[in-house]
Scaffold this motif. Structure first.
Motif, PDB file in Angstrom:
ATOM      1  N   TYR A  35      43.736 -59.231-114.936  1.00 17.13           N
ATOM      2  CA  TYR A  35      43.286 -58.100-115.737  1.00 17.13           C
ATOM      3  C   TYR A  35      41.794 -58.192-115.980  1.00 17.13           C
ATOM      4  O   TYR A  35      41.187 -59.255-115.852  1.00 17.13           O
ATOM      5  N   GLY A  36      41.191 -57.055-116.318  1.00 17.63           N
ATOM      6  CA  GLY A  36      39.792 -56.956-116.699  1.00 17.63           C
ATOM      7  C   GLY A  36      39.625 -55.771-117.639  1.00 17.63           C
ATOM      8  O   GLY A  36      40.346 -54.776-117.518  1.00 17.63           O
ATOM      9  N   TRP A  37      38.686 -55.859-118.554  1.00 18.83           N
ATOM     10  CA  TRP A  37      38.467 -54.834-119.576  1.00 18.83           C
ATOM     11  C   TRP A  37      37.150 -54.091-119.359  1.00 18.83           C
ATOM     12  O   TRP A  37      36.184 -54.650-118.841  1.00 18.83           O
ATOM     13  N   MET A  38      37.131 -52.833-119.804  1.00 20.57           N
ATOM     14  CA  MET A  38      35.932 -51.995-119.748  1.00 20.57           C
ATOM     15  C   MET A  38      35.766 -51.277-121.085  1.00 20.57           C
ATOM     16  O   MET A  38      36.744 -50.782-121.645  1.00 20.57           O
ATOM     17  N   VAL A  39      34.529 -51.242-121.564  1.00 20.34           N
ATOM     18  CA  VAL A  39      34.230 -50.489-122.780  1.00 20.34           C
ATOM     19  C   VAL A  39      33.019 -49.600-122.500  1.00 20.34           C
ATOM     20  O   VAL A  39      32.046 -50.032-121.904  1.00 20.34           O
ATOM     21  N   ARG A  40      33.124 -48.348-122.897  1.00 16.63           N
ATOM     22  CA  ARG A  40      32.047 -47.380-122.700  1.00 16.63           C
ATOM     23  C   ARG A  40      31.170 -47.275-123.942  1.00 16.63           C
ATOM     24  O   ARG A  40      31.657 -47.424-125.055  1.00 16.63           O
ATOM     25  N   GLU A  41      29.905 -46.980-123.707  1.00 14.01           N
ATOM     26  CA  GLU A  41      28.962 -46.701-124.795  1.00 14.01           C
ATOM     27  C   GLU A  41      28.975 -47.779-125.878  1.00 14.01           C
ATOM     28  O   GLU A  41      28.923 -47.478-127.064  1.00 14.01           O
ATOM     29  N   SER A  59      26.163 -46.432-120.546  1.00 13.47           N
ATOM     30  CA  SER A  59      26.540 -47.642-119.818  1.00 13.47           C
ATOM     31  C   SER A  59      27.974 -48.035-120.131  1.00 13.47           C
ATOM     32  O   SER A  59      28.554 -47.605-121.130  1.00 13.47           O
ATOM     33  N   VAL A  60      28.528 -48.833-119.251  1.00 16.23           N
ATOM     34  CA  VAL A  60      29.832 -49.449-119.489  1.00 16.23           C
ATOM     35  C   VAL A  60      29.648 -50.957-119.393  1.00 16.23           C
ATOM     36  O   VAL A  60      28.810 -51.446-118.631  1.00 16.23           O
ATOM     37  N   ALA A  61      30.413 -51.671-120.179  1.00 16.61           N
ATOM     38  CA  ALA A  61      30.434 -53.126-120.121  1.00 16.61           C
ATOM     39  C   ALA A  61      31.776 -53.550-119.535  1.00 16.61           C
ATOM     40  O   ALA A  61      32.825 -53.087-119.977  1.00 16.61           O
ATOM     41  N   LEU A  62      31.729 -54.386-118.529  1.00 18.60           N
ATOM     42  CA  LEU A  62      32.922 -54.934-117.894  1.00 18.60           C
ATOM     43  C   LEU A  62      33.043 -56.370-118.384  1.00 18.60           C
ATOM     44  O   LEU A  62      32.076 -57.135-118.317  1.00 18.60           O
ATOM     45  N   TYR A  63      34.213 -56.764-118.871  1.00 12.20           N
ATOM     46  CA  TYR A  63      34.309 -58.084-119.483  1.00 12.20           C
ATOM     47  C   TYR A  63      35.749 -58.591-119.508  1.00 12.20           C
ATOM     48  O   TYR A  63      36.682 -57.861-119.206  1.00 12.20           O
ATOM     49  N   ASP A  64      35.885 -59.842-119.887  1.00 10.58           N
ATOM     50  CA  ASP A  64      37.157 -60.510-120.144  1.00 10.58           C
ATOM     51  C   ASP A  64      38.123 -60.402-118.962  1.00 10.58           C
ATOM     52  O   ASP A  64      39.236 -59.923-119.089  1.00 10.58           O
ATOM     53  N   TYR A  65      37.683 -60.889-117.835  1.00  6.47           N
ATOM     54  CA  TYR A  65      38.541 -60.933-116.644  1.00  6.47           C
ATOM     55  C   TYR A  65      39.354 -62.211-116.669  1.00  6.47           C
ATOM     56  O   TYR A  65      38.874 -63.268-117.066  1.00  6.47           O
ATOM     57  N   TYR A  66      40.590 -62.102-116.227  1.00  9.22           N
ATOM     58  CA  TYR A  66      41.446 -63.276-116.152  1.00  9.22           C
ATOM     59  C   TYR A  66      42.380 -63.138-114.959  1.00  9.22           C
ATOM     60  O   TYR A  66      42.937 -62.059-114.724  1.00  9.22           O
TER      61      TYR A  66
END
Length: 160
Positions: A33-39, A58-65
């Motif tokens: 899985y991986g997470w994305m957060v906008r603005e 922008s979007v931040a891509l984070y917390d991949y596992y």
């Protein structure tokens, strides 16, 4: 004493805040899985105890596992490429950001080979009883506008 939220509670809270999760299931197992957060206005790095401002649009891509049984199969690369294309195809997205620890060579290799470019580093150092934090991050810098950054942080789109 407060009890730490479970993984499912944390995921539910993220979804309630409008964040997006991308998953890959193999049989009955959540393989990746991986997470994305906008603005996101600020990005906080728990490893170096620092925040950096995020550019608009922008979007931040984070917390991949990736589950240990499914590592070295390209799931991280596939998910990162898919999420990046998806984010950049959405109206109003100009930048996509992801970060990793400098010594995480496998993650750095995947991130750089997907088209992201280095934008700077954050540092944290403890000597005796003194803690020092510093960084050289310049998010949202565009080449040719008085900036020495060679490329933008926006990844290459698959159709270009």
């Amino acid at each position: 004493m407060a009890i730490a939220p479970t993984v499912l509670e944390e995921a539910a809270a993220r979804l309630a805040r409008g964040e997006t999760v991308f998953t890959i299931r193999m049989g009955e197992t959540l393989a990746h899985y991986g997470w994305m957060v906008r603005e996101q206005r600020w990005s906080y790095s728990t490893e170096v105890y620092q925040s950096i401002p995020m550019p608009r649009e922008s979007v931040a891509l984070y917390d991949y596992y990736t589950h240990v049984r499914y590592r070295r199969r390209g799931l991280y690369r596939a998910t990162l490429a898919h999420m990046t294309r998806w984010a950049c195809d959405e109206p109003g997205t100009s930048w996509a950001y992801i970060s990793t620890l400098a010594d995480n060579r496998p993650s750095r290799h995947v991130i750089e080979s997907t088209g992201f470019s280095y934008q700077g580093s954050l540092f944290w150092e403890r000597r005796w009883f003194r803690v020092r934090r510093w960084g050289d991050v310049r998010l949202g810098a565009r080449p040719g506008r008085g900036d020495a950054t060679p490329r933008s942080a926006r990844p290459h789109r698959a159709d270009q």
